[in-house]
Design a protein around this motif. Structure first.
Motif, mmCIF file in Angstrom:
data_model
loop_
_atom_site.group_PDB
_atom_site.id
_atom_site.type_symbol
_atom_site.label_atom_id
_atom_site.label_comp_id
_atom_site.label_asym_id
_atom_site.label_seq_id
_atom_site.Cartn_x
_atom_site.Cartn_y
_atom_site.Cartn_z
ATOM 1 N N PHE A 128 45.700 43.466 -25.472
ATOM 2 C CA PHE A 128 45.614 43.119 -26.777
ATOM 3 C C PHE A 128 44.431 43.566 -27.304
ATOM 4 O O PHE A 128 44.362 43.931 -28.848
ATOM 5 N N ASP A 129 43.293 43.264 -26.987
ATOM 6 C CA ASP A 129 41.919 43.494 -27.536
ATOM 7 C C ASP A 129 41.881 44.746 -27.680
ATOM 8 O O ASP A 129 41.271 45.453 -28.896
ATOM 9 N N TYR A 130 41.969 45.762 -26.669
ATOM 10 C CA TYR A 130 41.626 47.204 -26.632
ATOM 11 C C TYR A 130 42.826 47.789 -27.584
ATOM 12 O O TYR A 130 42.322 48.928 -28.121
ATOM 13 N N GLU A 131 43.999 47.580 -27.370
ATOM 14 C CA GLU A 131 45.183 48.312 -28.114
ATOM 15 C C GLU A 131 45.253 47.753 -29.479
ATOM 16 O O GLU A 131 45.988 48.588 -30.255
ATOM 17 N N GLU A 132 44.854 46.544 -29.929
ATOM 18 C CA GLU A 132 44.651 46.276 -31.047
ATOM 19 C C GLU A 132 46.074 45.789 -31.875
ATOM 20 O O GLU A 132 46.330 45.813 -32.998
ATOM 21 N N THR A 133 46.949 45.619 -30.828
ATOM 22 C CA THR A 133 48.325 45.269 -31.140
ATOM 23 C C THR A 133 49.016 44.426 -30.176
ATOM 24 O O THR A 133 48.833 44.791 -29.007
ATOM 25 N N LEU A 134 50.034 43.518 -30.329
ATOM 26 C CA LEU A 134 50.932 43.026 -29.534
ATOM 27 C C LEU A 134 52.105 43.597 -29.000
ATOM 28 O O LEU A 134 52.783 43.367 -28.125
ATOM 29 N N LYS A 135 52.436 44.720 -29.774
ATOM 30 C CA LYS A 135 53.579 45.502 -29.607
ATOM 31 C C LYS A 135 53.006 46.969 -28.856
ATOM 32 O O LYS A 135 52.853 47.857 -29.582
ATOM 33 N N GLY A 186 53.283 44.233 -34.948
ATOM 34 C CA GLY A 186 52.472 43.554 -34.006
ATOM 35 C C GLY A 186 50.812 43.720 -34.087
ATOM 36 O O GLY A 186 50.169 43.299 -33.170
ATOM 37 N N ARG A 187 50.463 44.158 -35.194
ATOM 38 C CA ARG A 187 49.005 44.433 -35.317
ATOM 39 C C ARG A 187 48.118 43.354 -35.419
ATOM 40 O O ARG A 187 48.446 42.333 -36.040
ATOM 41 N N ILE A 188 47.096 43.308 -34.626
ATOM 42 C CA ILE A 188 46.099 42.077 -34.995
ATOM 43 C C ILE A 188 44.856 42.581 -35.325
ATOM 44 O O ILE A 188 44.393 43.784 -35.217
ATOM 45 N N SER A 211 46.150 42.530 -17.595
ATOM 46 C CA SER A 211 45.604 41.482 -18.389
ATOM 47 C C SER A 211 46.242 41.686 -19.689
ATOM 48 O O SER A 211 45.815 42.705 -20.504
ATOM 49 N N ASN A 212 46.788 40.751 -20.163
ATOM 50 C CA ASN A 212 47.463 40.666 -21.565
ATOM 51 C C ASN A 212 46.157 40.527 -22.509
ATOM 52 O O ASN A 212 46.317 41.447 -23.688
ATOM 53 N N GLY A 213 45.298 39.890 -22.334
ATOM 54 C CA GLY A 213 44.121 39.619 -23.356
ATOM 55 C C GLY A 213 43.121 40.940 -23.476
ATOM 56 O O GLY A 213 43.122 41.206 -24.659
ATOM 57 N N ARG A 214 43.058 41.548 -22.403
ATOM 58 C CA ARG A 214 42.284 42.796 -22.378
ATOM 59 C C ARG A 214 43.218 43.718 -23.171
ATOM 60 O O ARG A 214 42.539 44.708 -23.866
ATOM 61 N N LEU A 260 44.917 34.702 -27.862
ATOM 62 C CA LEU A 260 45.342 36.102 -27.522
ATOM 63 C C LEU A 260 44.365 36.848 -26.572
ATOM 64 O O LEU A 260 44.607 37.695 -25.898
ATOM 65 N N LEU A 261 43.024 36.908 -26.894
ATOM 66 C CA LEU A 261 42.193 37.648 -26.607
ATOM 67 C C LEU A 261 41.155 37.098 -25.393
ATOM 68 O O LEU A 261 40.953 35.893 -25.544
ATOM 69 N N THR A 262 40.719 38.029 -24.725
ATOM 70 C CA THR A 262 39.923 37.622 -23.590
ATOM 71 C C THR A 262 38.277 37.769 -24.101
ATOM 72 O O THR A 262 38.133 38.243 -25.099
ATOM 73 N N LEU A 291 53.337 38.463 -24.049
ATOM 74 C CA LEU A 291 52.663 37.023 -24.146
ATOM 75 C C LEU A 291 53.028 36.168 -23.234
ATOM 76 O O LEU A 291 52.326 35.042 -22.903
ATOM 77 N N HIS A 293 33.108 49.259 -26.008
ATOM 78 C CA HIS A 293 34.142 49.756 -26.632
ATOM 79 C C HIS A 293 34.305 49.690 -28.346
ATOM 80 O O HIS A 293 34.531 50.571 -28.728
ATOM 81 N N CYS A 295 41.975 34.664 -20.066
ATOM 82 C CA CYS A 295 42.073 34.638 -21.648
ATOM 83 C C CYS A 295 41.463 33.098 -21.828
ATOM 84 O O CYS A 295 41.988 32.224 -21.364
#
Lengths: 198, 198
Positions: free
Chosen positions: B51-58, A144-146, B46-49, A87-89, B87, A98, A129
Motif C-alpha cells: 500500500f505504501d509503495y503503490e499508494e493505493t488499496l486497489k 482506492g488511492r491513499i 506485505s500489504n502495508g509495504r 494500513l502502512l508499515t 486488507l 523511495h 504493520c
C-alpha cells in the motif's frame, strides 16, 4: 509523562488491565505502536485480523486491536482525535530512499522499533504493520488511492488503549517527512492503572 | 491447468521470471495468495509495504506486490477483473466461529495454507495478510466501513503475476461463506514461461 524524543522509539511491558495513554505533546505528530504477547512474541498485532473483526479501517474508541492469532490485544477506550492509520508499515531506510531520494536517509520508525524491541527477542522480520496513532491517511473508496496528510491532532490530544493481555509495546515519535507535516516532534506516554484510567 | 479443489489449498515454487496465472474456473470465487522468498522464507508478501509503495488499496495490472523487506515480489501483468483484496487475513477456524457461529467450522484458507506451506519451513505465525485474488471488499472512504461482497469475476477470468524473485507460493480455493457468495468452487492455475506469458 515519559517523553519519546523526536525521531526515536522505545519499548516496554504493559500488564493486562493497564491502560496506555499516548500523548501528542505538541500536536501534529505520529506515533507508531506495536504490541506483542509478552508470553510469546510470535503473537503480534495484525491489521488484517483487526479490519476483519472490526469491519472498518477507521479504528477509534470502542474498537479492539486484534492479534495474528485472533485474540484481542488492546481496546481503544479514549480517542481525542479519531484519525489513525493501520494500513502502512513503519517508515524505514527503504521508504526514505523511495519517497525522499534527495533528502537525508533515516532508519525511521522501523529502525527505532527494531532496536527497542531486540532485547525482547523480537527481530526485524517480526515487525508487521504498526497501528499508527494520529496518522492521517485518507482513502478514496472509489479509486482506492491513499495519501499521507498532516495529522489533525492538537497539542495535548491523547489516545488510550487498555491491555487485554500482558504485552510488550513498541512506540515511536515518527521520523518521516510526510506523516507529521514535515516537523519532527516528541511523543509522550503514560501507563495508567485501573483507577487512574477510569 | 492445475485445479485446486473447493475449500483446499496448495503450495509450489515459482522461479524468478515465470508468470503465475490464477484462473477463476467457474466464476465468483476467491483465491488467497501468499508469496515467500524461496531463499529465505522470513521474507514475505506485505500489504502495508505494498500500500505504501503503490499508494493505493486497489491493485491491478501495472502494480507490484512488495515484501516486508521492501523488495518487489510479483508484478501484476494481466488482470481481467480489477477487483482484489489485500486488507484481510485468510479465513480460519477463528473467523468461522466469529462470523458464522451457527454453521459448520472449517479450517479455512488459513488452515489450508498452513498445511501446504509447512514442508517449506513456514509456520502458522508466518502467515500474514494474503493477497486475496478476485475478493470483493468495498471500502467506504468516509466512514472506513468495509464489507465482503460476492466477487465480480466471471468463469475463465484470470490474473497473471510475474515473479521478481524465486518464490514459494501458497494458493487456495476459498472456504468462507461470504467471500464467494456462499458457493464453494475450485480455482485453477498455470505457470507460464516468458514466451507463453508474452
Amino acid at each position: 509523562m515519559t517523553v519519546i524524543a523526536p525521531r526515536s522509539g522505545t519499548a516496554f511491558r504493559l500488564a493486562q488491565g493497564a491502560t496506555l495513554e499516548v500523548i501528542d505533546v505538541d500536536g501534529c505528530q505520529v506515533s507508531d505502536l506495536l504490541a506483542y504477547n509478552a508470553a510469546d512474541v510470535r503473537e503480534v498485532i495484525s491489521n488484517g485480523r483487526t479490519f476483519d473483526y472490526e469491519e472498518t479501517l477507521k479504528l477509534s474508541a470502542g474498537n479492539t486491536l486484534w492479534s495474528n492469532r485472533s485474540n484481542p490485544m488492546l481496546d481503544i477506550v479514549r480517542d481525542d482525535v479519531g484519525c489513525h492509520d493501520f494500513l502502512l508499515t513503519p517508515c524505514s531506510e527503504d521508504t526514505f530512499r523511495h519517497f525522499y531520494p534527495d533528502r537525508p536517509i533515516h532508519r525511521g520508525c522501523f529502525g527505532n522499533l527494531a532496536e527497542a524491541l531486540a532485547p525482547y527477542g523480537i527481530a526485524e522480520d517480526d515487525i508487521p504493520c504498526a497501528f499508527n496513532v494520529f496518522m492521517n491517511v485518507p482513502v478514496d473508496g472509489s479509486s482506492g488511492r491513499i495519501s499521507v496528510d498532516p495529522p489533525v491532532s492538537k497539542a495535548g490530544d491523547v489516545l488510550r488503549l487498555r491491555a487485554r493481555m500482558d504485552l510488550v509495546i513498541g512506540l515511536t515519535a515518527c521520523s518521516a517527512y510526510a506523516s507529521n507535516g514535515g516537523t519532527f516532534k516528541p511523543i509522550g506516554y503514560r501507563v495508567l492503572d485501573d483507577a487512574a484510567a477510569a
